[in-house]
Design a protein around this motif. Structure first.
Motif, PDB file in Angstrom:
ATOM      1  N   GLU A   1      19.487 -11.100  13.183  1.00  7.50           N
ATOM      2  CA  GLU A   1      18.810 -10.541  14.347  1.00  7.50           C
ATOM      3  C   GLU A   1      19.039  -9.034  14.431  1.00  7.50           C
ATOM      4  O   GLU A   1      18.113  -8.279  14.714  1.00  7.50           O
ATOM      5  N   ARG A   2      20.261  -8.603  14.197  1.00  9.11           N
ATOM      6  CA  ARG A   2      20.562  -7.171  14.258  1.00  9.11           C
ATOM      7  C   ARG A   2      19.754  -6.406  13.214  1.00  9.11           C
ATOM      8  O   ARG A   2      19.209  -5.337  13.498  1.00  9.11           O
ATOM      9  N   ALA A   3      19.647  -6.962  12.008  1.00  7.58           N
ATOM     10  CA  ALA A   3      18.887  -6.294  10.946  1.00  7.58           C
ATOM     11  C   ALA A   3      17.400  -6.193  11.293  1.00  7.58           C
ATOM     12  O   ALA A   3      16.732  -5.242  10.896  1.00  7.58           O
ATOM     13  N   LEU A   4      16.891  -7.165  12.040  1.00 10.04           N
ATOM     14  CA  LEU A   4      15.475  -7.172  12.411  1.00 10.04           C
ATOM     15  C   LEU A   4      15.205  -6.545  13.778  1.00 10.04           C
ATOM     16  O   LEU A   4      14.061  -6.487  14.211  1.00 10.04           O
ATOM     17  N   GLY A   5      16.253  -6.106  14.472  1.00 10.07           N
ATOM     18  CA  GLY A   5      16.088  -5.519  15.797  1.00 10.07           C
ATOM     19  C   GLY A   5      15.773  -6.555  16.865  1.00 10.07           C
ATOM     20  O   GLY A   5      15.082  -6.261  17.834  1.00 10.07           O
ATOM     21  N   LEU A   6      16.305  -7.771  16.694  1.00 11.31           N
ATOM     22  CA  LEU A   6      16.070  -8.868  17.631  1.00 11.31           C
ATOM     23  C   LEU A   6      17.356  -9.240  18.343  1.00 11.31           C
ATOM     24  O   LEU A   6      18.439  -8.795  17.959  1.00 11.31           O
ATOM     25  N   ALA A   7      17.246 -10.081  19.360  1.00 15.37           N
ATOM     26  CA  ALA A   7      18.417 -10.551  20.095  1.00 15.37           C
ATOM     27  C   ALA A   7      18.109 -11.909  20.718  1.00 15.37           C
ATOM     28  O   ALA A   7      16.957 -12.334  20.798  1.00 15.37           O
ATOM     29  N   THR A   8      19.157 -12.581  21.160  1.00 13.77           N
ATOM     30  CA  THR A   8      19.063 -13.864  21.848  1.00 13.77           C
ATOM     31  C   THR A   8      19.601 -13.688  23.259  1.00 13.77           C
ATOM     32  O   THR A   8      20.635 -13.067  23.450  1.00 13.77           O
ATOM     33  N   VAL A   9      18.891 -14.241  24.226  1.00 14.61           N
ATOM     34  CA  VAL A   9      19.352 -14.233  25.621  1.00 14.61           C
ATOM     35  C   VAL A   9      19.797 -15.649  25.957  1.00 14.61           C
ATOM     36  O   VAL A   9      19.040 -16.601  25.781  1.00 14.61           O
ATOM     37  N   GLU A  10      21.036 -15.778  26.408  1.00 17.87           N
ATOM     38  CA  GLU A  10      21.589 -17.070  26.799  1.00 17.87           C
ATOM     39  C   GLU A  10      21.747 -17.083  28.317  1.00 17.87           C
ATOM     40  O   GLU A  10      22.458 -16.263  28.873  1.00 17.87           O
ATOM     41  N   ILE A  11      21.062 -18.037  28.946  1.00 16.31           N
ATOM     42  CA  ILE A  11      21.092 -18.161  30.397  1.00 16.31           C
ATOM     43  C   ILE A  11      21.925 -19.384  30.723  1.00 16.31           C
ATOM     44  O   ILE A  11      21.614 -20.483  30.274  1.00 16.31           O
ATOM     45  N   ARG A  12      22.979 -19.209  31.485  1.00 16.58           N
ATOM     46  CA  ARG A  12      23.878 -20.323  31.786  1.00 16.58           C
ATOM     47  C   ARG A  12      23.900 -20.615  33.282  1.00 16.58           C
ATOM     48  O   ARG A  12      23.939 -19.708  34.105  1.00 16.58           O
TER      49      ARG A  12
ATOM     50  N   SER B   1      19.671 -22.318  29.236  1.00 15.59           N
ATOM     51  CA  SER B   1      18.604 -22.096  28.280  1.00 15.59           C
ATOM     52  C   SER B   1      18.976 -20.960  27.345  1.00 15.59           C
ATOM     53  O   SER B   1      19.762 -20.082  27.690  1.00 15.59           O
ATOM     54  N   THR B   2      18.376 -20.979  26.162  1.00 16.94           N
ATOM     55  CA  THR B   2      18.546 -19.917  25.184  1.00 16.94           C
ATOM     56  C   THR B   2      17.164 -19.469  24.728  1.00 16.94           C
ATOM     57  O   THR B   2      16.326 -20.298  24.382  1.00 16.94           O
ATOM     58  N   ILE B   3      16.937 -18.183  24.745  1.00 18.18           N
ATOM     59  CA  ILE B   3      15.673 -17.619  24.278  1.00 18.18           C
ATOM     60  C   ILE B   3      15.999 -16.778  23.053  1.00 18.18           C
ATOM     61  O   ILE B   3      16.637 -15.740  23.152  1.00 18.18           O
ATOM     62  N   LYS B   4      15.585 -17.276  21.897  1.00 16.86           N
ATOM     63  CA  LYS B   4      15.975 -16.678  20.616  1.00 16.86           C
ATOM     64  C   LYS B   4      14.839 -15.849  20.023  1.00 16.86           C
ATOM     65  O   LYS B   4      13.666 -16.162  20.207  1.00 16.86           O
ATOM     66  N   GLY B   5      15.207 -14.779  19.324  1.00 15.61           N
ATOM     67  CA  GLY B   5      14.234 -13.990  18.573  1.00 15.61           C
ATOM     68  C   GLY B   5      13.463 -12.969  19.379  1.00 15.61           C
ATOM     69  O   GLY B   5      12.382 -12.558  18.972  1.00 15.61           O
ATOM     70  N   LEU B   6      14.020 -12.533  20.508  1.00 14.41           N
ATOM     71  CA  LEU B   6      13.347 -11.502  21.305  1.00 14.41           C
ATOM     72  C   LEU B   6      13.624 -10.123  20.728  1.00 14.41           C
ATOM     73  O   LEU B   6      14.693  -9.866  20.174  1.00 14.41           O
ATOM     74  N   ASP B   7      12.663  -9.218  20.909  1.00 12.88           N
ATOM     75  CA  ASP B   7      12.899  -7.829  20.576  1.00 12.88           C
ATOM     76  C   ASP B   7      14.120  -7.356  21.375  1.00 12.88           C
ATOM     77  O   ASP B   7      14.284  -7.733  22.536  1.00 12.88           O
ATOM     78  N   TYR B   8      14.972  -6.541  20.779  1.00 12.17           N
ATOM     79  CA  TYR B   8      16.228  -6.168  21.429  1.00 12.17           C
ATOM     80  C   TYR B   8      15.992  -5.534  22.796  1.00 12.17           C
ATOM     81  O   TYR B   8      16.685  -5.851  23.760  1.00 12.17           O
TER      82      TYR B   8
ATOM     83  N   MET C   1       9.668 -13.690  12.099  1.00 15.22           N
ATOM     84  CA  MET C   1      10.300 -13.209  10.890  1.00 15.22           C
ATOM     85  C   MET C   1      11.717 -13.785  10.748  1.00 15.22           C
ATOM     86  O   MET C   1      12.142 -14.092   9.656  1.00 15.22           O
ATOM     87  N   LEU C   2      12.405 -13.925  11.882  1.00 15.32           N
ATOM     88  CA  LEU C   2      13.764 -14.466  11.865  1.00 15.32           C
ATOM     89  C   LEU C   2      13.781 -15.883  11.300  1.00 15.32           C
ATOM     90  O   LEU C   2      14.598 -16.209  10.440  1.00 15.32           O
ATOM     91  N   TRP C   3      12.842 -16.722  11.757  1.00 15.07           N
ATOM     92  CA  TRP C   3      12.811 -18.105  11.295  1.00 15.07           C
ATOM     93  C   TRP C   3      12.420 -18.182   9.826  1.00 15.07           C
ATOM     94  O   TRP C   3      12.883 -19.054   9.103  1.00 15.07           O
ATOM     95  N   LEU C   4      11.575 -17.268   9.360  1.00 17.84           N
ATOM     96  CA  LEU C   4      11.202 -17.234   7.946  1.00 17.84           C
ATOM     97  C   LEU C   4      12.408 -16.885   7.085  1.00 17.84           C
ATOM     98  O   LEU C   4      12.651 -17.534   6.058  1.00 17.84           O
ATOM     99  N   ILE C   5      13.175 -15.895   7.491  1.00 17.71           N
ATOM    100  CA  ILE C   5      14.356 -15.507   6.718  1.00 17.71           C
ATOM    101  C   ILE C   5      15.376 -16.647   6.692  1.00 17.71           C
ATOM    102  O   ILE C   5      15.957 -16.951   5.650  1.00 17.71           O
ATOM    103  N   GLU C   6      15.593 -17.294   7.848  1.00 19.62           N
ATOM    104  CA  GLU C   6      16.525 -18.421   7.883  1.00 19.62           C
ATOM    105  C   GLU C   6      16.049 -19.555   6.968  1.00 19.62           C
ATOM    106  O   GLU C   6      16.848 -20.166   6.250  1.00 19.62           O
ATOM    107  N   ALA C   7      14.743 -19.839   6.971  1.00 18.08           N
ATOM    108  CA  ALA C   7      14.195 -20.895   6.112  1.00 18.08           C
ATOM    109  C   ALA C   7      14.327 -20.517   4.640  1.00 18.08           C
ATOM    110  O   ALA C   7      14.662 -21.367   3.804  1.00 18.08           O
ATOM    111  N   LEU C   8      14.070 -19.266   4.309  1.00 22.47           N
ATOM    112  CA  LEU C   8      14.192 -18.825   2.916  1.00 22.47           C
ATOM    113  C   LEU C   8      15.630 -18.900   2.419  1.00 22.47           C
ATOM    114  O   LEU C   8      15.874 -19.307   1.279  1.00 22.47           O
ATOM    115  N   ILE C   9      16.572 -18.536   3.260  1.00 17.97           N
ATOM    116  CA  ILE C   9      17.976 -18.619   2.853  1.00 17.97           C
ATOM    117  C   ILE C   9      18.378 -20.075   2.639  1.00 17.97           C
ATOM    118  O   ILE C   9      19.051 -20.404   1.658  1.00 17.97           O
ATOM    119  N   GLY C  10      17.957 -20.972   3.528  1.00 13.16           N
ATOM    120  CA  GLY C  10      18.221 -22.391   3.336  1.00 13.16           C
ATOM    121  C   GLY C  10      17.604 -22.908   2.054  1.00 13.16           C
ATOM    122  O   GLY C  10      18.211 -23.683   1.309  1.00 13.16           O
TER     123      GLY C  10
END
Length: 153
Positions: free
Chosen positions: A105-116, A124-131, A1-10
């Protein structure tokens, strides 16, 4: 859903920009060819026609491609949609684990985990995970990294 919203806004921004440019050109511009100044509506229609497949295909494709897995001592992440990236991060090499939330992400209840790690290539970055999943993953990675950390001295 996150990628769809980003694509629609673009899509909306690009087509809206094309509408603004078409309105700016108008029929009075002598710089553009006569056929275009009389048919300025072609610009936003062409922009929409070119971008519409991306709005439909990109989110589905990215959803199909993006994967992650936490095994005993390695985090595996696969991402990308035009080019693919596979990253294996040894848990013992993790220096920090961050959770982030953009406002979509906050509106959709999602989050990104950044592993450094110390190496940018190993991060690595894991985007669009459930919070809740992101919170558990970040906590688990931090705990395992502490347990498996090599003594660098």
């Amino acid at each position: 859903m996150l990628w769809l919203i980003e694509a629609l806004i673009g899509f909306v921004l690009l087509v809206g920009g094309a509408v603004m440019v078409a309105g700016w050109i108008g029929p009075d511009w002598k710089i553009v060819p006569g056929w275009l100044s009389g048919n300025v509506w072609i610009l936003p229609v062409a922009a929409g026609a070119v971008m519409l497949p991306f709005v439909i295909i990109e989110p589905l494709w990215r959803y199909a491609v993006h994967r992650w897995e936490l095994s005993g001592d390695v985090v595996y992440a696969r991402s990308g949609w035009l080019s693919r990236e596979w990253v294996f991060v040894p848990v013992s090499r993790i220096q920090t684990v961050d959770k982030a939330q953009g406002w979509f992400e906050r509106a959709l209840g999602l989050a990104t985990v950044e592993i450094r790690t110390a190496s940018h290539a190993g991060s690595s970055t894991i985007k669009g995970l459930d919070y809740e999943v992101a919170a558990r993953l970040a906590e688990e990675l931090a705990r395992r990294a502490q347990e498996l950390r090599d003594d660098a001295t």
